[in-house]
Design a protein around this motif. Structure first.
Motif, PDB file in Angstrom:
ATOM      1  N   PRO A  80       0.303  -1.100  -0.363  1.00 11.68           N
ATOM      2  CA  PRO A  80       0.155   0.084   0.294  1.00 11.68           C
ATOM      3  C   PRO A  80       1.088   1.165  -0.067  1.00 11.68           C
ATOM      4  O   PRO A  80       0.090   2.351  -0.184  1.00 11.68           O
ATOM      5  N   LEU A  81       2.149   1.389  -0.093  1.00 13.56           N
ATOM      6  CA  LEU A  81       3.125   2.275  -0.159  1.00 13.56           C
ATOM      7  C   LEU A  81       4.020   2.884  -0.971  1.00 13.56           C
ATOM      8  O   LEU A  81       4.439   4.093  -0.490  1.00 13.56           O
ATOM      9  N   ILE A  82       3.217   2.594  -2.073  1.00 15.36           N
ATOM     10  CA  ILE A  82       3.755   2.248  -3.877  1.00 15.36           C
ATOM     11  C   ILE A  82       2.741   3.100  -4.959  1.00 15.36           C
ATOM     12  O   ILE A  82       1.660   1.453  -4.483  1.00 15.36           O
ATOM     13  N   ARG A  83       3.127   3.751  -4.980  1.00 10.46           N
ATOM     14  CA  ARG A  83       1.485   4.177  -5.839  1.00 10.46           C
ATOM     15  C   ARG A  83       1.829   3.379  -7.460  1.00 10.46           C
ATOM     16  O   ARG A  83       2.542   3.006  -7.601  1.00 10.46           O
ATOM     17  N   ASP A  88       5.852   6.960  -3.520  1.00  6.71           N
ATOM     18  CA  ASP A  88       5.336   7.026  -2.719  1.00  6.71           C
ATOM     19  C   ASP A  88       3.920   7.236  -2.127  1.00  6.71           C
ATOM     20  O   ASP A  88       3.974   8.274  -3.264  1.00  6.71           O
ATOM     21  N   ARG A  89       3.604   6.603  -1.482  1.00  4.83           N
ATOM     22  CA  ARG A  89       1.947   7.198  -1.231  1.00  4.83           C
ATOM     23  C   ARG A  89       1.999   7.481  -0.828  1.00  4.83           C
ATOM     24  O   ARG A  89       3.160   7.792   0.170  1.00  4.83           O
ATOM     25  N   SER A  90       0.981   9.279  -0.142  1.00  8.59           N
ATOM     26  CA  SER A  90       0.385  10.020   0.484  1.00  8.59           C
ATOM     27  C   SER A  90       0.351   8.827   1.670  1.00  8.59           C
ATOM     28  O   SER A  90       0.171   7.907   1.499  1.00  8.59           O
ATOM     29  N   ALA A  91      -0.031   9.749   3.020  1.00  9.54           N
ATOM     30  CA  ALA A  91      -0.373   8.883   4.330  1.00  9.54           C
ATOM     31  C   ALA A  91      -1.900   8.923   3.965  1.00  9.54           C
ATOM     32  O   ALA A  91      -2.398   7.418   4.158  1.00  9.54           O
ATOM     33  N   SER A 130      -0.061  10.356  -9.054  1.00 16.20           N
ATOM     34  CA  SER A 130       0.408  11.558  -9.111  1.00 16.20           C
ATOM     35  C   SER A 130       0.039  12.680  -9.837  1.00 16.20           C
ATOM     36  O   SER A 130       0.146  13.814  -8.826  1.00 16.20           O
ATOM     37  N   ASP A 131      -1.250  12.365  -9.897  1.00 11.73           N
ATOM     38  CA  ASP A 131      -1.807  13.738 -10.524  1.00 11.73           C
ATOM     39  C   ASP A 131      -2.951  14.506  -9.685  1.00 11.73           C
ATOM     40  O   ASP A 131      -3.826  13.919  -9.919  1.00 11.73           O
TER      41      ASP A 131
END
Length: 305
Positions: A80-83, A88-91, A130-131
């Motif tokens: 869940p940490l990598i988009r 990295d994904r936000s919290a 990311s957009d």
């Protein structure tokens, strides 16, 4: 974007879009049985009521694969940490992914199928997370049932398949699907870095739950050192205490946990005390479940005191 969608998948989406009545994303999940659909429209998976197939998940149509035999499948990263597309994904993004994985795992554990909402997007799918201007293009419910054909925590991968069980994609098809989703294989050293001591498991479980409640705007205060019979006190923005949580972390191959006398006393006292068991606490696919005081003896991993 439509041009990224396999023609067979896009054909079904266009048929549903053109033949059915026009519905908003909220209408779609509301009619599938999602309570408070308006508040949950931005989620990635939902739990419906009144239906044996009660887990609903959005699948990005751009990443739905069609095999040589015509079967549709979708690979889900369990990190869940990598988009999608890398980075990295936000919290908040990570928490939404963890919530989604929790519902999908619920379907796996229950041996249930999954109902699917197919979504296309207005930007390339690998840029979607990311957009900040990215928006949904189309969402349609799929009439066919899906199921989770494989759940592999070691490879951080789940495989969802449309239609009857008994089929899985070939290794070559999986590799092509991974490349399409820009999903790398997990590094071998990631498994070696997993903490195993009770202290490390507890710390990882505390971090997971603190981030979980913070993601919903709640305050999660660490009170472990006070010996109150719980580890985290969750309160709202006005300072009202909502939950008092005893936290236990678990991991495959690690010993179970016990409840202290203070925790047992709090369990007997009841609300707002809860036991939180965080499975795979140190890993990226950590999940948790809350138990009321009357339910603690059924918690997985609990050992006699």
């Amino acid at each position: 974007m439509d041009k990224e969608v396999d023609p067979a998948v896009l054909g079904i989406i266009n048929e549903k879009r053109l033949m059915g009545e026009k519905r908003t994303p909220v209408d779609i999940i509301a009619r599938m049985g999602v309570f408070d659909a308006r508040e949950k429209a931005g989620d990635l998976a939902w739990l419906a009521t009144g239906d044996s197939l009660n887990v609903i998940a959005t699948l990005w149509a751009e990443l739905v694969n069609v095999s040589a035999s015509g079967r549709w499948f979708y690979i889900e990263s369990l990190n869940p940490l990598i988009r999608i597309g890398g980075g990295d994904r936000s919290a908040q993004q990570a928490q939404r992914a963890k919530d989604r994985h929790g519902l999908l795992k619920r379907a796996v554990d229950a041996g249930q199928g999954v109902r699917v909402v197919l979504q296309t997007n207005r930007v390339p799918v690998l840029q979607m997370e990311s957009d900040k201007t990215a928006k949904v293009s189309v969402r349609v419910p799929d009439d066919e049932e899906w199921h989770i054909a494989d759940w592999n925590a070691d490879r951080q991968l789940a495989i969802l398949v449309r239609g009857e069980p008994g089929w899985t994609p070939s290794d070559e098809e999986l590799q092509a699907a991974r490349a399409r989703a820009a999903m790398p294989e997990p590094a071998p050293e990631e498994a070696l870095a997993v903490p195993t001591s009770p202290e490390e498991l507890h710390a990882a479980a505390m971090e997971h739950l603190t981030k979980h409640f913070a993601g919903y705007g709640y305050k999660a205060e660490n009170v472990t050192a006070q010996g109150l019979g719980y580890d985290i006190e969750v309160s709202d923005k006005k300072g009202k205490t909502l939950l008092k949580i005893a936290v236990k972390g678990t991991k495959s191959g690690a010993p179970g946990f016990q409840l202290s006398s203070a925790e047992r006393a709090c369990a007997k006292a009841g609300d707002p005390w809860r036991l939180a068991v965080v499975s795979d606490a140190p890993g990226p696919a950590a999940q948790h479940k809350l138990y009321r005081g009357s339910e603690v003896d059924s918690a997985p991993g609990l050992q006699p005191s």
